[in-house]
Write an enzyme that holds these catalytic residues in place. Structure first.
Site, PDB file in Angstrom:
ATOM      1  N   ASN A 178       0.862  -1.186   0.000  1.00 22.00           N
ATOM      2  CA  ASN A 178       0.000   0.000   0.000  1.00 22.00           C
ATOM      3  C   ASN A 178       0.893   1.229   0.000  1.00 22.00           C
ATOM      4  O   ASN A 178       2.047   1.174   0.424  1.00 22.00           O
ATOM      5  CB  ASN A 178      -0.885  -0.003   1.260  1.00 22.00           C
ATOM      6  CG  ASN A 178      -1.836   1.175   1.289  1.00 22.00           C
ATOM      7  OD1 ASN A 178      -2.404   1.556   0.251  1.00 22.00           O
ATOM      8  ND2 ASN A 178      -2.026   1.775   2.449  1.00 22.00           N
ATOM      9  N   HIS A 198       0.774   5.131   1.483  1.00 24.84           N
ATOM     10  CA  HIS A 198       0.008   5.970   2.407  1.00 24.84           C
ATOM     11  C   HIS A 198       0.660   7.348   2.496  1.00 24.84           C
ATOM     12  O   HIS A 198       1.876   7.453   2.720  1.00 24.84           O
ATOM     13  CB  HIS A 198      -0.043   5.316   3.791  1.00 24.84           C
ATOM     14  CG  HIS A 198      -0.807   6.140   4.764  1.00 24.84           C
ATOM     15  ND1 HIS A 198      -2.188   6.226   4.731  1.00 24.84           N
ATOM     16  CD2 HIS A 198      -0.402   6.972   5.757  1.00 24.84           C
ATOM     17  CE1 HIS A 198      -2.591   7.059   5.678  1.00 24.84           C
ATOM     18  NE2 HIS A 198      -1.522   7.518   6.315  1.00 24.84           N
ATOM     19  N   SER A 238       4.707   6.928   2.543  1.00 23.63           N
ATOM     20  CA  SER A 238       5.308   5.636   2.891  1.00 23.63           C
ATOM     21  C   SER A 238       4.722   4.527   2.024  1.00 23.63           C
ATOM     22  O   SER A 238       3.513   4.489   1.797  1.00 23.63           O
ATOM     23  CB  SER A 238       4.993   5.266   4.353  1.00 23.63           C
ATOM     24  OG  SER A 238       5.296   6.311   5.242  1.00 23.63           O
TER      25      SER A 238
HETATM   26  C1  GRF Z   1      -2.621   8.675  -2.779  1.00 23.85           C
HETATM   27  O1  GRF Z   1      -2.463   9.874  -2.076  1.00 23.85           O
HETATM   28  C2  GRF Z   1      -2.168   7.512  -1.947  1.00 23.85           C
HETATM   29  O2  GRF Z   1      -1.124   7.818  -1.102  1.00 23.85           O
HETATM   30  C3  GRF Z   1      -3.412   7.189  -1.162  1.00 23.85           C
HETATM   31  O3  GRF Z   1      -4.469   7.411  -2.057  1.00 23.85           O
HETATM   32  C4  GRF Z   1      -4.075   8.365  -3.036  1.00 23.85           C
HETATM   33  C5  GRF Z   1      -4.296   7.751  -4.393  1.00 23.85           C
HETATM   34  O4  GRF Z   1      -4.054   8.666  -5.424  1.00 23.85           O
HETATM   35  N1  GRF Z   1      -3.370   5.854  -0.650  1.00 23.85           N
HETATM   36  P1  GRF Z   1      -4.210   8.222  -6.942  1.00 23.85           P
HETATM   37  O5  GRF Z   1      -5.621   7.674  -7.113  1.00 23.85           O
HETATM   38  O6  GRF Z   1      -3.170   7.188  -7.219  1.00 23.85           O
HETATM   39  O7  GRF Z   1      -4.005   9.469  -7.718  1.00 23.85           O
END
Ligand code: GRF
Length: 217
Positions: free
Chosen positions: A108, A110, A137
């Site tokens: 994932n 984050h 992260s």
């Molecule tokens: C990102 O900020 C990621 O860190 C979080 O969700 C968002 C996804 O953005 N988990 P995208 O859909 O890839 O533009």
């Protein structure tokens, strides 16, 4: 052999796009077997179709329990024989059984410097806390939300002029660098997760993983 990957999304999919682009450019040896979204209107599904990747919508509202939705999701992922599941803005809390099924095979990203700011609204929370630094992260996924072992972090300064939107842009730029990098390490079998520990090139990483710099590859 190219690593088989399934990407789960709920929204824009800019991280998905970074993976598509890097694999098309030959920088990342992965095959994205499918993109799955729990939102019908997720723009990431359009990105997948444009790249000729199967785009699958599974409506979580059609299931009465989390377990049933996760079982359907797991069935779909396993149809594609995914060697790695990539969560890229997938806005669902996952059941323990689901996370256990993909133990050491699910990443994932984050938008915070974990263990700080698990959960939502991380950019505003970092500003409100008066932090000077913020970031992102990549971590292996476990049953506890945003709590799995960290692989890689990238840091950006919080400037006095920053608001949640400007900070989100800076963090997104970093995301598009570090997520493909961590996935590249996994595809090269340099990155592994064993009993709660992250190993890179056979060395155990610290709790906050590697700190990203331009010259890391
Ligand atoms: C990102 O900020 C990621 O860190 C979080 O969700 C968002 C996804 O953005 N988990 P995208 O859909 O890839 O533009």
């Amino acid at each position: 052999m190219s690593l088989s990957v399934v990407v789960l999304i709920s929204g824009s999919g800019s991280n998905l796009q970074a993976l598509i682009d890097q694999s098309l450019e030959g920088k990342l040896d992965i095959t994205i077997k499918a993109v799955i979204s729990n939102k019908a209107d997720a723009f990431g599904l359009e990105r997948a179709k444009k790249a000729n990747i199967p785009a699958v919508f599974i409506d979580h509202k059609k299931f009465s329990t989390r377990e049933e939705f996760d079982a359907a999701l797991q069935y779909e992922i396993d149809q594609h024989k995914a060697e790695l599941v990539v969560l890229a803005g997938f806005m669902r809390i996952l059941t323990e059984g689901f996370t256990r099924h993909y133990d050491g095979k699910m990443l994932n990203i984050h938008p915070s410097l974990l263990p700080k700011f698990k959960g939502l609204n991380t950019h505003q929370r970092a500003i409100d806390a008066g932090d000077k630094e913020h970031g992102v992260s990549v971590h292996f996924v476990t049953a506890e939300l945003d709590a799995g072992a960290v692989v890689l972090q990238a840091v950006t300064e919080i400037e006095p002029s920053d608001d949640a939107e400007s900070l989100s842009k800076k963090v997104h730029n970093l995301e598009h660098k570090i997520y493909p990098l961590a996935i590249k390490w996994f595809s090269q079998k340099r990155l592994a997760y064993k009993s709660g520990k992250v190993m890179l090139d056979s060395e155990r990483l610290s709790d906050t993983g590697i700190r990203y710099q331009q010259d890391i590859h």
